[in-house]
Design a protein around this motif. Structure first.
Motif, PDB file in Angstrom:
ATOM      1  N   TRP A  14      40.513  23.694  32.572  1.00 45.23           N
ATOM      2  CA  TRP A  14      40.820  25.163  32.372  1.00 45.23           C
ATOM      3  C   TRP A  14      42.352  25.471  31.771  1.00 45.23           C
ATOM      4  O   TRP A  14      42.938  26.259  31.253  1.00 45.23           O
ATOM      5  CB  TRP A  14      40.565  26.105  33.374  1.00 45.23           C
ATOM      6  CG  TRP A  14      41.318  27.385  33.620  1.00 45.23           C
ATOM      7  CD1 TRP A  14      41.117  28.391  32.765  1.00 45.23           C
ATOM      8  CD2 TRP A  14      42.317  27.623  34.498  1.00 45.23           C
ATOM      9  NE1 TRP A  14      41.997  29.475  33.392  1.00 45.23           N
ATOM     10  CE2 TRP A  14      42.635  29.139  34.344  1.00 45.23           C
ATOM     11  CE3 TRP A  14      42.940  27.258  35.691  1.00 45.23           C
ATOM     12  CZ2 TRP A  14      43.646  29.862  35.000  1.00 45.23           C
ATOM     13  CZ3 TRP A  14      43.597  27.919  36.774  1.00 45.23           C
ATOM     14  CH2 TRP A  14      44.071  29.169  36.263  1.00 45.23           C
ATOM     15  N   GLN A  17      43.018  24.388  28.272  1.00 49.37           N
ATOM     16  CA  GLN A  17      42.330  25.267  27.563  1.00 49.37           C
ATOM     17  C   GLN A  17      43.332  26.431  27.396  1.00 49.37           C
ATOM     18  O   GLN A  17      43.510  26.994  26.095  1.00 49.37           O
ATOM     19  CB  GLN A  17      41.145  25.684  27.937  1.00 49.37           C
ATOM     20  CG  GLN A  17      40.314  26.800  26.993  1.00 49.37           C
ATOM     21  CD  GLN A  17      39.047  27.138  27.636  1.00 49.37           C
ATOM     22  OE1 GLN A  17      38.502  27.059  28.991  1.00 49.37           O
ATOM     23  NE2 GLN A  17      38.181  27.999  26.977  1.00 49.37           N
ATOM     24  N   VAL A  18      43.700  27.102  28.347  1.00 48.97           N
ATOM     25  CA  VAL A  18      44.566  28.160  28.170  1.00 48.97           C
ATOM     26  C   VAL A  18      45.788  27.814  27.509  1.00 48.97           C
ATOM     27  O   VAL A  18      46.369  28.628  26.572  1.00 48.97           O
ATOM     28  CB  VAL A  18      45.092  28.872  29.571  1.00 48.97           C
ATOM     29  CG1 VAL A  18      46.124  29.939  29.505  1.00 48.97           C
ATOM     30  CG2 VAL A  18      43.757  29.382  30.456  1.00 48.97           C
ATOM     31  N   SER A  21      45.696  27.442  23.869  1.00 47.34           N
ATOM     32  CA  SER A  21      45.369  28.394  22.906  1.00 47.34           C
ATOM     33  C   SER A  21      46.445  29.244  22.617  1.00 47.34           C
ATOM     34  O   SER A  21      46.308  30.231  21.584  1.00 47.34           O
ATOM     35  CB  SER A  21      44.542  29.618  23.855  1.00 47.34           C
ATOM     36  OG  SER A  21      43.117  28.813  24.419  1.00 47.34           O
ATOM     37  N   TYR A  22      47.571  29.144  22.820  1.00 45.92           N
ATOM     38  CA  TYR A  22      48.645  29.720  22.351  1.00 45.92           C
ATOM     39  C   TYR A  22      49.697  28.577  21.571  1.00 45.92           C
ATOM     40  O   TYR A  22      50.702  28.249  22.354  1.00 45.92           O
ATOM     41  CB  TYR A  22      49.649  30.339  23.634  1.00 45.92           C
ATOM     42  CG  TYR A  22      48.708  31.533  24.196  1.00 45.92           C
ATOM     43  CD1 TYR A  22      48.973  32.834  23.932  1.00 45.92           C
ATOM     44  CD2 TYR A  22      47.658  31.069  25.048  1.00 45.92           C
ATOM     45  CE1 TYR A  22      48.243  33.677  24.157  1.00 45.92           C
ATOM     46  CE2 TYR A  22      46.828  32.168  25.795  1.00 45.92           C
ATOM     47  CZ  TYR A  22      47.294  33.517  25.456  1.00 45.92           C
ATOM     48  OH  TYR A  22      46.476  34.451  25.927  1.00 45.92           O
ATOM     49  N   LYS A  99      39.538  31.773  36.864  1.00 45.22           N
ATOM     50  CA  LYS A  99      40.104  31.217  35.562  1.00 45.22           C
ATOM     51  C   LYS A  99      40.715  32.112  34.621  1.00 45.22           C
ATOM     52  O   LYS A  99      40.386  31.704  33.312  1.00 45.22           O
ATOM     53  CB  LYS A  99      39.160  30.254  35.343  1.00 45.22           C
ATOM     54  CG  LYS A  99      38.871  29.324  36.515  1.00 45.22           C
ATOM     55  CD  LYS A  99      38.303  27.875  35.937  1.00 45.22           C
ATOM     56  CE  LYS A  99      37.830  26.852  37.019  1.00 45.22           C
ATOM     57  NZ  LYS A  99      37.217  25.758  36.536  1.00 45.22           N
ATOM     58  N   ARG A 100      41.227  33.259  34.909  1.00 45.18           N
ATOM     59  CA  ARG A 100      41.709  34.043  33.910  1.00 45.18           C
ATOM     60  C   ARG A 100      42.959  33.548  33.187  1.00 45.18           C
ATOM     61  O   ARG A 100      43.559  32.527  33.531  1.00 45.18           O
ATOM     62  CB  ARG A 100      42.150  35.418  34.507  1.00 45.18           C
ATOM     63  CG  ARG A 100      40.860  36.151  34.907  1.00 45.18           C
ATOM     64  CD  ARG A 100      41.299  37.448  35.629  1.00 45.18           C
ATOM     65  NE  ARG A 100      41.895  37.316  37.013  1.00 45.18           N
ATOM     66  CZ  ARG A 100      42.817  38.013  37.622  1.00 45.18           C
ATOM     67  NH1 ARG A 100      43.019  39.233  37.155  1.00 45.18           N
ATOM     68  NH2 ARG A 100      42.883  37.626  39.054  1.00 45.18           N
ATOM     69  N   ASP A 101      43.360  34.118  31.690  1.00 47.47           N
ATOM     70  CA  ASP A 101      44.225  33.926  31.229  1.00 47.47           C
ATOM     71  C   ASP A 101      45.619  34.268  32.015  1.00 47.47           C
ATOM     72  O   ASP A 101      45.505  35.213  32.808  1.00 47.47           O
ATOM     73  CB  ASP A 101      44.291  34.797  29.749  1.00 47.47           C
ATOM     74  CG  ASP A 101      45.144  34.087  28.659  1.00 47.47           C
ATOM     75  OD1 ASP A 101      46.090  33.235  29.085  1.00 47.47           O
ATOM     76  OD2 ASP A 101      44.852  34.494  27.731  1.00 47.47           O
ATOM     77  N   ASP A 109      52.517  35.285  32.433  1.00 47.66           N
ATOM     78  CA  ASP A 109      52.215  36.769  32.696  1.00 47.66           C
ATOM     79  C   ASP A 109      52.671  36.879  34.326  1.00 47.66           C
ATOM     80  O   ASP A 109      52.029  36.182  35.037  1.00 47.66           O
ATOM     81  CB  ASP A 109      50.442  36.984  32.566  1.00 47.66           C
ATOM     82  CG  ASP A 109      50.335  38.378  32.955  1.00 47.66           C
ATOM     83  OD1 ASP A 109      51.174  39.110  33.576  1.00 47.66           O
ATOM     84  OD2 ASP A 109      49.347  38.908  32.933  1.00 47.66           O
TER      85      ASP A 109
END
Length: 385
Positions: A14, A17-18, A21-22, A99-101, A109
């Protein structure tokens, strides 16, 4: 930016992946740091190292991503004792289940990621919980806060609470998440808001979470929700079977007032509770402390900080057992007003407590969710061996 990530293997995919993504933030994962078991490094994969091997890695920042606040506090102390001064960030444990962004506009954040100053002379706490009142309108069997045994409304002393939070702000650099709960917090909505406001006053960067069984949410006035939003608190509704029936109505209220809430209310239902407490001090305290997910759920009560809710509230069942409250309650709670060194407080809270000897976690029993009714039976809480 090279990141060393302290995380268990179940969360690595996870996190990769996060972060991948950026592309605009140009992140490279330098390594994973694991405190339990080290995988053999395989060619082409991100290395997994121990704490002692961290000095051999080139990195810019450390990211702590563990779902257990007690473990997070232990990790912080380990990094402090190693003399780590590079920036450290910690994802709040409460958001890891989903498993949020955790990145927004190319940066962490900070509504879900805490920045920890390693140069501060005070330690950082990941979580602290406190009761608005001790009784509840649902009274679940095996409740870890023992609310069904509270026969008379016991409310927080708001003056003492403010003094406690003021003192906490002097010996801790910050608190990742302040959880306002009970009992059932919404039984005392005005007091609930006062405690949230005081929490925000002394810890302006902390997450503030109102935990509720949700049954009284439809009864709250608009001014209540406006105060929740003003203090940037979010709502954690525990979806017990009676609550699940109200979820559509609850979500409509949240959306109408633009409130932040824990999304697990939309997908989860609490169907079982676990009982694991004993009255006998015969269990392996070190093992329990190491394995307990609740070991970092520090409880603030009447100026004392205790390691876990079981230790701080088990005395509520004293009358039902024909015992004195002092026979049951933990003896290891820290008097906040006598504390001068936050690191000493945190180290004590991270060690096994006297209640860890009474935790029969290896023999825990799951029971179907059910209300304890007016006459709770201690056997629904206790393991007899």
């Amino acid at each position: 930016m090279d990141i060393a990530i302290i995380a268990h293997k179940i969360h690595r995919e996870w996190l990769v992946q996060v972060l991948s993504s950026y592309q605009e933030i140009n992140v490279k994962i330098a390594c994973f740091v694991d405190w339990i078991d080290i995988d053999e490094e395989r060619p082409g994969e991100i290395p997994v190292v121990s704490f002692t091997q961290l000095s051999q890695i080139v990195y810019d920042i450390i990211l702590i991503a563990v779902p257990w606040p007690g473990r997070g506090n232990q990790i912080f102390l380990t990094l402090h004792d190693m003399g780590i001064l590079k920036p450290v960030y910690a994802i709040r444990p409460t958001m890891m289940d989903t498993k949020r962004d955790f990145i927004i506009e190319g940066e962490f954040d900070f509504s879900v990621v805490d920045k920890i100053s390693m140069e501060d002379k005070r330690p950082f706490l990941q979580l602290i919980e406190t009761h608005v009142c001790d009784d509840c309108n649902l009274n679940c069997k095996a409740c870890t806060h023992f609310a069904p045994f509270v026969k008379k409304r016991l409310k927080a002393d708001i003056g003492q609470f403010e003094a406690s939070m003021c003192k906490a702000s002097q010996i801790f650099s910050g608190i990742g998440l302040i959880s306002i709960l009970g009992g059932e917090a919404l039984l005392e909505p005005s007091l609930c808001l006062d405690m949230i406001g005081i929490s925000r006053k002394y810890f302006p960067k902390s997450g503030i979470m109102l935990t509720t069984n949700g049954l009284l949410i439809p009864n709250m006035e608009p001014a209540f929700w406006e105060a929740i939003r003003k203090n940037e608190a979010f709502i954690n509704v525990t979806p017990y079977p009676p609550t699940v029936k109200l979820v559509p109505q609850i979500l409509e209220i949240f959306h109408n007032y633009h409130l932040k809430y824990d999304p697990r209310i939309e997908t989860k239902e609490i169907k079982t509770f676990a009982k694991f407490m004993s009255l006998s001090s015969i269990y392996d305290a070190d093992w329990n402390n190491e394995m307990c997910a609740g070991a970092g759920c520090y409880q603030l009560q009447n100026g004392y900080i205790g390691k876990c809710p079981e230790g701080m509230y088990i005395d509520f069942m004293a009358e039902s057992l024909g015992k004195r409250p002092s026979e049951l309650k933990t003896k290891d709670a820290v008097n906040l007003f006598e504390a001068e060194d936050g690191f000493e407080v945190l180290r004590k809270l991270c060690r096994p407590s006297d209640m860890c000897r009474k935790c029969a976690r290896k023999f825990r029993e799951d029971i179907a969710w059910e209300s304890a009714g007016r006459f709770p039976n201690p056997d629904d809480w206790l393991i007899h061996r």
